[in-house]
Design a protein around this motif. Structure first.
Motif, PDB file in Angstrom:
ATOM      1  N   VAL A 142       0.825  -1.209   0.000  1.00  0.00           N
ATOM      2  CA  VAL A 142       0.000   0.000   0.000  1.00  0.00           C
ATOM      3  C   VAL A 142       0.863   1.264   0.000  1.00  0.00           C
ATOM      4  CG1 VAL A 142      -2.023  -1.085   1.013  1.00  0.00           C
ATOM      5  CG2 VAL A 142      -0.259  -0.129   2.523  1.00  0.00           C
ATOM      6  N   ARG A 143       2.154   1.091  -0.304  1.00  0.00           N
ATOM      7  CA  ARG A 143       3.095   2.207  -0.460  1.00  0.00           C
ATOM      8  C   ARG A 143       3.782   2.014  -1.809  1.00  0.00           C
ATOM      9  NH1 ARG A 143       3.353   0.876   5.030  1.00  0.00           N
ATOM     10  NH2 ARG A 143       3.471   2.641   6.471  1.00  0.00           N
ATOM     11  N   HIS A 144       3.492   2.866  -2.751  1.00  0.00           N
ATOM     12  CA  HIS A 144       3.918   2.580  -4.113  1.00  0.00           C
ATOM     13  C   HIS A 144       5.360   2.956  -4.415  1.00  0.00           C
ATOM     14  CE1 HIS A 144      -0.093   1.295  -5.015  1.00  0.00           C
ATOM     15  NE2 HIS A 144      -0.577   2.428  -4.523  1.00  0.00           N
ATOM     16  N   GLY A 145       6.031   3.607  -3.488  1.00  0.00           N
ATOM     17  CA  GLY A 145       7.424   3.952  -3.720  1.00  0.00           C
ATOM     18  C   GLY A 145       8.355   3.379  -2.680  1.00  0.00           C
ATOM     19  N   ASN A 148       9.599   4.294   2.493  1.00  0.00           N
ATOM     20  CA  ASN A 148       9.717   5.712   2.857  1.00  0.00           C
ATOM     21  C   ASN A 148       8.647   6.586   2.214  1.00  0.00           C
ATOM     22  OD1 ASN A 148      11.972   5.331   4.501  1.00  0.00           O
ATOM     23  ND2 ASN A 148      13.357   5.402   2.749  1.00  0.00           N
ATOM     24  N   THR A 149       7.694   5.990   1.537  1.00  0.00           N
ATOM     25  CA  THR A 149       6.630   6.767   0.895  1.00  0.00           C
ATOM     26  C   THR A 149       5.318   6.576   1.662  1.00  0.00           C
ATOM     27  OG1 THR A 149       6.171   4.944  -0.630  1.00  0.00           O
ATOM     28  CG2 THR A 149       7.713   6.651  -1.362  1.00  0.00           C
ATOM     29  N   PRO A 150       4.397   7.521   1.537  1.00  0.00           N
ATOM     30  CA  PRO A 150       3.170   7.442   2.334  1.00  0.00           C
ATOM     31  C   PRO A 150       2.236   6.331   1.874  1.00  0.00           C
ATOM     32  CG  PRO A 150       3.242   9.475   1.030  1.00  0.00           C
ATOM     33  CD  PRO A 150       4.495   8.735   0.746  1.00  0.00           C
ATOM     34  N   VAL A 176      -5.264   0.756  -0.044  1.00  0.00           N
ATOM     35  CA  VAL A 176      -5.873   0.056   1.090  1.00  0.00           C
ATOM     36  C   VAL A 176      -7.316  -0.311   0.747  1.00  0.00           C
ATOM     37  CG1 VAL A 176      -6.427   0.131   3.542  1.00  0.00           C
ATOM     38  CG2 VAL A 176      -4.394   1.314   2.696  1.00  0.00           C
ATOM     39  N   ARG A 177      -8.039   0.623   0.135  1.00  0.00           N
ATOM     40  CA  ARG A 177      -9.432   0.334  -0.246  1.00  0.00           C
ATOM     41  C   ARG A 177      -9.512  -0.805  -1.246  1.00  0.00           C
ATOM     42  NH1 ARG A 177      -9.933   6.005   0.173  1.00  0.00           N
ATOM     43  NH2 ARG A 177      -9.473   6.285  -2.040  1.00  0.00           N
ATOM     44  N   THR A 186     -14.146  -6.937  -5.344  1.00  0.00           N
ATOM     45  CA  THR A 186     -13.377  -6.947  -6.582  1.00  0.00           C
ATOM     46  C   THR A 186     -12.699  -8.294  -6.693  1.00  0.00           C
ATOM     47  OG1 THR A 186     -11.411  -6.060  -5.490  1.00  0.00           O
ATOM     48  CG2 THR A 186     -12.914  -4.476  -6.475  1.00  0.00           C
ATOM     49  N   THR A 187     -12.067  -8.564  -7.796  1.00  0.00           N
ATOM     50  CA  THR A 187     -11.306  -9.794  -7.977  1.00  0.00           C
ATOM     51  C   THR A 187      -9.854  -9.440  -8.177  1.00  0.00           C
ATOM     52  OG1 THR A 187     -11.374  -9.948 -10.384  1.00  0.00           O
ATOM     53  CG2 THR A 187     -13.298 -10.749  -9.193  1.00  0.00           C
ATOM     54  N   HIS A 188      -8.962 -10.401  -8.021  1.00  0.00           N
ATOM     55  CA  HIS A 188      -7.538 -10.127  -8.163  1.00  0.00           C
ATOM     56  C   HIS A 188      -7.162  -9.827  -9.595  1.00  0.00           C
ATOM     57  CE1 HIS A 188      -7.331 -14.419  -9.326  1.00  0.00           C
ATOM     58  NE2 HIS A 188      -6.226 -14.094  -9.934  1.00  0.00           N
ATOM     59  N   ARG A 189      -8.078 -10.074 -10.539  1.00  0.00           N
ATOM     60  CA  ARG A 189      -7.797  -9.767 -11.941  1.00  0.00           C
ATOM     61  C   ARG A 189      -8.059  -8.311 -12.273  1.00  0.00           C
ATOM     62  NH1 ARG A 189     -10.524 -14.580 -11.780  1.00  0.00           N
ATOM     63  NH2 ARG A 189      -9.366 -16.407 -12.451  1.00  0.00           N
ATOM     64  N   GLU A 190      -8.773  -7.646 -11.401  1.00  0.00           N
ATOM     65  CA  GLU A 190      -9.114  -6.256 -11.675  1.00  0.00           C
ATOM     66  C   GLU A 190      -7.888  -5.384 -11.512  1.00  0.00           C
ATOM     67  OE1 GLU A 190     -11.643  -3.027  -9.220  1.00  0.00           O
ATOM     68  OE2 GLU A 190     -12.770  -4.740  -9.970  1.00  0.00           O
ATOM     69  N   PRO A 191      -7.536  -4.580 -12.514  1.00  0.00           N
ATOM     70  CA  PRO A 191      -6.331  -3.771 -12.391  1.00  0.00           C
ATOM     71  C   PRO A 191      -6.519  -2.656 -11.376  1.00  0.00           C
ATOM     72  CG  PRO A 191      -7.516  -3.184 -14.386  1.00  0.00           C
ATOM     73  CD  PRO A 191      -8.223  -4.397 -13.798  1.00  0.00           C
ATOM     74  N   TYR A 192      -5.410  -2.250 -10.792  1.00  0.00           N
ATOM     75  CA  TYR A 192      -5.443  -1.115  -9.883  1.00  0.00           C
ATOM     76  C   TYR A 192      -4.390  -0.119 -10.336  1.00  0.00           C
ATOM     77  CZ  TYR A 192      -4.437   1.868  -6.000  1.00  0.00           C
ATOM     78  OH  TYR A 192      -4.197   2.976  -5.233  1.00  0.00           O
ATOM     79  N   THR A 193      -4.788   1.114 -10.485  1.00  0.00           N
ATOM     80  CA  THR A 193      -3.858   2.174 -10.896  1.00  0.00           C
ATOM     81  C   THR A 193      -3.903   3.253  -9.847  1.00  0.00           C
ATOM     82  OG1 THR A 193      -4.280   1.719 -13.212  1.00  0.00           O
ATOM     83  CG2 THR A 193      -3.238   3.816 -12.691  1.00  0.00           C
ATOM     84  N   HIS A 194      -2.729   3.582  -9.271  1.00  0.00           N
ATOM     85  CA  HIS A 194      -2.722   4.625  -8.259  1.00  0.00           C
ATOM     86  C   HIS A 194      -2.356   5.954  -8.885  1.00  0.00           C
ATOM     87  CE1 HIS A 194       1.612   3.756  -8.387  1.00  0.00           C
ATOM     88  NE2 HIS A 194       1.789   4.939  -7.839  1.00  0.00           N
ATOM     89  N   ALA A 195      -2.836   7.005  -8.249  1.00  0.00           N
ATOM     90  CA  ALA A 195      -2.540   8.338  -8.764  1.00  0.00           C
ATOM     91  C   ALA A 195      -1.109   8.699  -8.439  1.00  0.00           C
ATOM     92  CB  ALA A 195      -3.496   9.349  -8.125  1.00  0.00           C
ATOM     93  N   GLY A 196      -0.441   9.389  -9.316  1.00  0.00           N
ATOM     94  CA  GLY A 196       0.935   9.799  -9.068  1.00  0.00           C
ATOM     95  C   GLY A 196       1.869   8.738  -9.468  1.00  0.00           C
TER      96      GLY A 196
END
Length: 238
Positions: free
Chosen positions: A203-206, A209-211, A217-218, A228-238
């Motif tokens: 849940v820390r994309h960097g 040391n990143t927030p 988390v959601r 959701t299913t594990h096949r569903e893609p997740y794209t975080h902002a930034g």
């Protein structure tokens, strides 16, 4: 009916605690120095975290890189101070130089927090004999969770081990899967009976040391709740 899955997130501050709970975390592990596998947080920061959220907390008791107790007596005093400040559950685990359970160190530290529940952390993955460590743990009161990836290198390499071991290795003790956990691991782990999952870098994309990203988390909350299913893609902002 099977119990709801538990989502535990590692946090280092009150701000991260609020973010993780907003994303759907059920429980938090409070630590510092995550790049070194987690150390005991400052007492003042624990108090800030405790004041900021109302979910259960588990506080790391660790004073040295690796899985040996450098100063059990000092750590015992730290544990007592945290207990006095409101901590009622902990995370710890110490091994000997031969990678067996260090019962004297474990007993010394736990003596400061009688009656508290605790997690035996990923020291299990470094043990020379996992089964022997598990048997030795039965002598220690308060244990209710074993956090493990099945391998030093993470769940991807340890999945077969996790699936070969009992999800509830003793009465009132359950396995929590964590350490490089990926969404694709969940179906097999859930089918095996594992109901608790521990997230850090997921849940820390960097890196450590990143927030924390609340959207991440959601997403995991949705995976565990079946939204959701594990096949569903997740794209975080930034």
């Amino acid at each position: 009916m099977a119990p709801d899955p538990v989502l535990e997130v590692v946090v280092t501050s009150a701000e991260e605690a609020v973010t993780a709970v907003a994303g759907g975390a059920d429980r938090l592990e409070v630590a510092t120095d995550l790049h070194a596998d987690g150390m005991t947080p400052a007492l003042a920061e624990f108090r800030r975290v405790r004041a900021s959220v109302d979910v259960p907390l588990r506080v790391m008791l660790r004073d040295h890189g690796g899985f040996r107790a450098a100063a059990p007596e000092r750590l015992r005093d730290t544990a007592a101070a945290l207990r006095a400040a409101g901590a009622d559950a902990f995370v710890l685990g110490f091994l000997t130089p031969g990678w067996a359970l260090d019962l004297p160190a474990m007993t010394a530290v736990l003596s400061a927090v009688p009656g508290c529940r605790w997690t035996f952390h990923r020291a299990m993955d470094h043990a020379a004999d996992r089964a022997a460590v598990r048997r030795a743990l039965h002598a220690l009161p308060g244990l209710d969770t074993i956090l493990t990836a099945g391998s030093v290198t993470g769940v991807a390499d340890g999945l077969d081990v996790l699936l070969s071991e009992p999800a509830a290795p003793a009465p009132a003790v359950s396995v929590m899967a964590g350490g490089g956990l990926l969404p694709g691991h969940l179906p097999a782990l859930r089918a095996h009976g594992i109901r608790a999952f521990h997230l850090g870098t997921a849940v820390r994309h960097g890196g450590w040391n990143t927030p924390i990203d609340p959207a991440a988390v959601r997403h995991w909350r949705g995976l565990l709740d079946g939204a959701t299913t594990h096949r569903e893609p997740y794209t975080h902002a930034g």
